[in-house]
Design a protein around this motif. Sequence first.
Motif, PDB file in Angstrom:
ATOM      1  N   ASP A   1       9.209  -3.253  10.733  1.00 54.69           N
ATOM      2  CA  ASP A   1       8.698  -3.332  12.095  1.00 54.69           C
ATOM      3  C   ASP A   1       8.241  -4.775  12.290  1.00 54.69           C
ATOM      4  O   ASP A   1       7.155  -5.157  11.829  1.00 54.69           O
ATOM      5  N   ASN A   2       9.061  -5.566  12.949  1.00 56.91           N
ATOM      6  CA  ASN A   2       8.753  -6.985  13.089  1.00 56.91           C
ATOM      7  C   ASN A   2       7.549  -7.238  13.995  1.00 56.91           C
ATOM      8  O   ASN A   2       6.898  -8.270  13.873  1.00 56.91           O
ATOM      9  N   ALA A   3       7.249  -6.310  14.867  1.00 56.56           N
ATOM     10  CA  ALA A   3       6.069  -6.454  15.721  1.00 56.56           C
ATOM     11  C   ALA A   3       4.777  -6.307  14.919  1.00 56.56           C
ATOM     12  O   ALA A   3       3.733  -6.821  15.319  1.00 56.56           O
ATOM     13  N   LYS A   4       4.879  -5.616  13.791  1.00 56.11           N
ATOM     14  CA  LYS A   4       3.699  -5.382  12.943  1.00 56.11           C
ATOM     15  C   LYS A   4       3.749  -6.189  11.645  1.00 56.11           C
ATOM     16  O   LYS A   4       2.879  -6.024  10.785  1.00 56.11           O
ATOM     17  N   ASN A   5       4.779  -7.018  11.482  1.00 60.09           N
ATOM     18  CA  ASN A   5       4.924  -7.807  10.242  1.00 60.09           C
ATOM     19  C   ASN A   5       4.877  -6.915   9.006  1.00 60.09           C
ATOM     20  O   ASN A   5       4.233  -7.237   7.998  1.00 60.09           O
ATOM     21  N   THR A   6       5.568  -5.787   9.075  1.00 58.54           N
ATOM     22  CA  THR A   6       5.479  -4.806   8.002  1.00 58.54           C
ATOM     23  C   THR A   6       6.866  -4.301   7.623  1.00 58.54           C
ATOM     24  O   THR A   6       7.708  -4.053   8.492  1.00 58.54           O
ATOM     25  N   VAL A   7       7.063  -4.136   6.332  1.00 63.48           N
ATOM     26  CA  VAL A   7       8.278  -3.514   5.808  1.00 63.48           C
ATOM     27  C   VAL A   7       7.876  -2.229   5.092  1.00 63.48           C
ATOM     28  O   VAL A   7       6.785  -2.144   4.513  1.00 63.48           O
ATOM     29  N   TYR A   8       8.752  -1.247   5.153  1.00 63.78           N
ATOM     30  CA  TYR A   8       8.468   0.074   4.589  1.00 63.78           C
ATOM     31  C   TYR A   8       9.544   0.457   3.571  1.00 63.78           C
ATOM     32  O   TYR A   8      10.685   0.015   3.663  1.00 63.78           O
ATOM     33  N   LEU A   9       9.149   1.315   2.652  1.00 59.36           N
ATOM     34  CA  LEU A   9      10.102   1.920   1.734  1.00 59.36           C
ATOM     35  C   LEU A   9       9.809   3.412   1.703  1.00 59.36           C
ATOM     36  O   LEU A   9       8.789   3.837   1.142  1.00 59.36           O
ATOM     37  N   GLN A  10      10.676   4.170   2.339  1.00 60.02           N
ATOM     38  CA  GLN A  10      10.567   5.626   2.322  1.00 60.02           C
ATOM     39  C   GLN A  10      11.299   6.141   1.100  1.00 60.02           C
ATOM     40  O   GLN A  10      12.492   5.903   0.940  1.00 60.02           O
ATOM     41  N   MET A  11      10.582   6.842   0.240  1.00 58.56           N
ATOM     42  CA  MET A  11      11.145   7.330  -1.009  1.00 58.56           C
ATOM     43  C   MET A  11      11.144   8.855  -1.010  1.00 58.56           C
ATOM     44  O   MET A  11      10.075   9.465  -0.944  1.00 58.56           O
ATOM     45  N   ASN A  12      12.315   9.444  -1.052  1.00 59.57           N
ATOM     46  CA  ASN A  12      12.471  10.892  -1.054  1.00 59.57           C
ATOM     47  C   ASN A  12      13.125  11.357  -2.356  1.00 59.57           C
ATOM     48  O   ASN A  12      13.713  10.561  -3.087  1.00 59.57           O
ATOM     49  N   SER A  13      13.021  12.639  -2.611  1.00 62.87           N
ATOM     50  CA  SER A  13      13.632  13.239  -3.813  1.00 62.87           C
ATOM     51  C   SER A  13      13.275  12.443  -5.059  1.00 62.87           C
ATOM     52  O   SER A  13      14.142  12.098  -5.867  1.00 62.87           O
ATOM     53  N   LEU A  14      12.009  12.173  -5.208  1.00 63.32           N
ATOM     54  CA  LEU A  14      11.559  11.305  -6.303  1.00 63.32           C
ATOM     55  C   LEU A  14      11.793  11.954  -7.658  1.00 63.32           C
ATOM     56  O   LEU A  14      11.649  13.176  -7.823  1.00 63.32           O
ATOM     57  N   LYS A  15      12.125  11.100  -8.612  1.00 64.40           N
ATOM     58  CA  LYS A  15      12.383  11.519  -9.983  1.00 64.40           C
ATOM     59  C   LYS A  15      11.388  10.820 -10.908  1.00 64.40           C
ATOM     60  O   LYS A  15      10.800   9.794 -10.554  1.00 64.40           O
TER      61      LYS A  15
ATOM     62  N   SER B   1       0.856  -1.191   0.000  1.00 63.41           N
ATOM     63  CA  SER B   1       0.000   0.000   0.000  1.00 63.41           C
ATOM     64  C   SER B   1       0.887   1.233   0.000  1.00 63.41           C
ATOM     65  O   SER B   1       2.090   1.138   0.252  1.00 63.41           O
ATOM     66  N   GLY B   2       0.269   2.383  -0.317  1.00 60.80           N
ATOM     67  CA  GLY B   2       0.995   3.645  -0.228  1.00 60.80           C
ATOM     68  C   GLY B   2       1.411   4.252  -1.545  1.00 60.80           C
ATOM     69  O   GLY B   2       1.956   5.352  -1.573  1.00 60.80           O
ATOM     70  N   GLY B   3       1.167   3.553  -2.645  1.00 61.61           N
ATOM     71  CA  GLY B   3       1.524   4.129  -3.933  1.00 61.61           C
ATOM     72  C   GLY B   3       0.603   5.277  -4.293  1.00 61.61           C
ATOM     73  O   GLY B   3      -0.397   5.537  -3.626  1.00 61.61           O
ATOM     74  N   GLY B   4       0.970   5.982  -5.364  1.00 64.00           N
ATOM     75  CA  GLY B   4       0.140   7.096  -5.802  1.00 64.00           C
ATOM     76  C   GLY B   4       0.873   8.010  -6.738  1.00 64.00           C
ATOM     77  O   GLY B   4       1.931   7.655  -7.276  1.00 64.00           O
ATOM     78  N   LEU B   5       0.327   9.200  -6.916  1.00 65.13           N
ATOM     79  CA  LEU B   5       0.889  10.213  -7.810  1.00 65.13           C
ATOM     80  C   LEU B   5       1.578  11.278  -6.972  1.00 65.13           C
ATOM     81  O   LEU B   5       0.994  11.797  -6.009  1.00 65.13           O
ATOM     82  N   VAL B   6       2.793  11.619  -7.345  1.00 66.52           N
ATOM     83  CA  VAL B   6       3.560  12.620  -6.606  1.00 66.52           C
ATOM     84  C   VAL B   6       4.374  13.435  -7.604  1.00 66.52           C
ATOM     85  O   VAL B   6       4.743  12.937  -8.672  1.00 66.52           O
ATOM     86  N   GLN B   7       4.657  14.651  -7.257  1.00 68.09           N
ATOM     87  CA  GLN B   7       5.466  15.500  -8.130  1.00 68.09           C
ATOM     88  C   GLN B   7       6.954  15.217  -7.943  1.00 68.09           C
ATOM     89  O   GLN B   7       7.389  14.735  -6.893  1.00 68.09           O
ATOM     90  N   THR B   8       7.716  15.562  -8.943  1.00 68.89           N
ATOM     91  CA  THR B   8       9.165  15.436  -8.876  1.00 68.89           C
ATOM     92  C   THR B   8       9.698  16.159  -7.642  1.00 68.89           C
ATOM     93  O   THR B   8       9.286  17.290  -7.356  1.00 68.89           O
ATOM     94  N   GLY B   9      10.573  15.477  -6.920  1.00 69.29           N
ATOM     95  CA  GLY B   9      11.132  16.030  -5.695  1.00 69.29           C
ATOM     96  C   GLY B   9      10.356  15.693  -4.441  1.00 69.29           C
ATOM     97  O   GLY B   9      10.814  15.959  -3.324  1.00 69.29           O
ATOM     98  N   GLY B  10       9.187  15.120  -4.620  1.00 68.35           N
ATOM     99  CA  GLY B  10       8.345  14.779  -3.490  1.00 68.35           C
ATOM    100  C   GLY B  10       8.727  13.455  -2.850  1.00 68.35           C
ATOM    101  O   GLY B  10       9.734  12.835  -3.203  1.00 68.35           O
ATOM    102  N   SER B  11       7.891  13.035  -1.890  1.00 69.62           N
ATOM    103  CA  SER B  11       8.148  11.813  -1.130  1.00 69.62           C
ATOM    104  C   SER B  11       6.900  10.947  -1.061  1.00 69.62           C
ATOM    105  O   SER B  11       5.772  11.444  -1.133  1.00 69.62           O
ATOM    106  N   LEU B  12       7.144   9.657  -0.908  1.00 73.01           N
ATOM    107  CA  LEU B  12       6.092   8.676  -0.658  1.00 73.01           C
ATOM    108  C   LEU B  12       6.655   7.616   0.264  1.00 73.01           C
ATOM    109  O   LEU B  12       7.863   7.358   0.251  1.00 73.01           O
TER     110      LEU B  12
END
Length: 123
Positions: A73-87, A7-18
Amino acid sequence: QVQLVESGGGLVQTGGSLRLSCAASGRTFSSYTMGWFRQVPGKEREFVAAIGGSGAFTDYGDSVKGRFTISRDNAKNTVYLQMNSLKSEDTGVYYCTARPRGNWHESTNYADWGQGTQVTVSS
């Protein structure tokens, strides 16, 4: 088999984050490596990042080093990908994956895959 839901995908402008999230099923989440790949039409899946079970070890594809951060977060069985300075070239479908055997960078080594989430970076 491990069930993965991104989850968490979407549309973002150049330089933004998701931030992408991937929830995994099962009781042994902390015992296996998790990864992220991405794909655009007509191209092979590209390695983005991976993280070991404890979170101590991470690896990144050259094109995202210094901009993306993988965590878990192993307590939540979740992995994250923080994406900054998107191109614009970060646009693609991002897949969560688990349990590689061997080289983390090779998509064929992974046993489990999510359905993918679309990330679109517009200029």
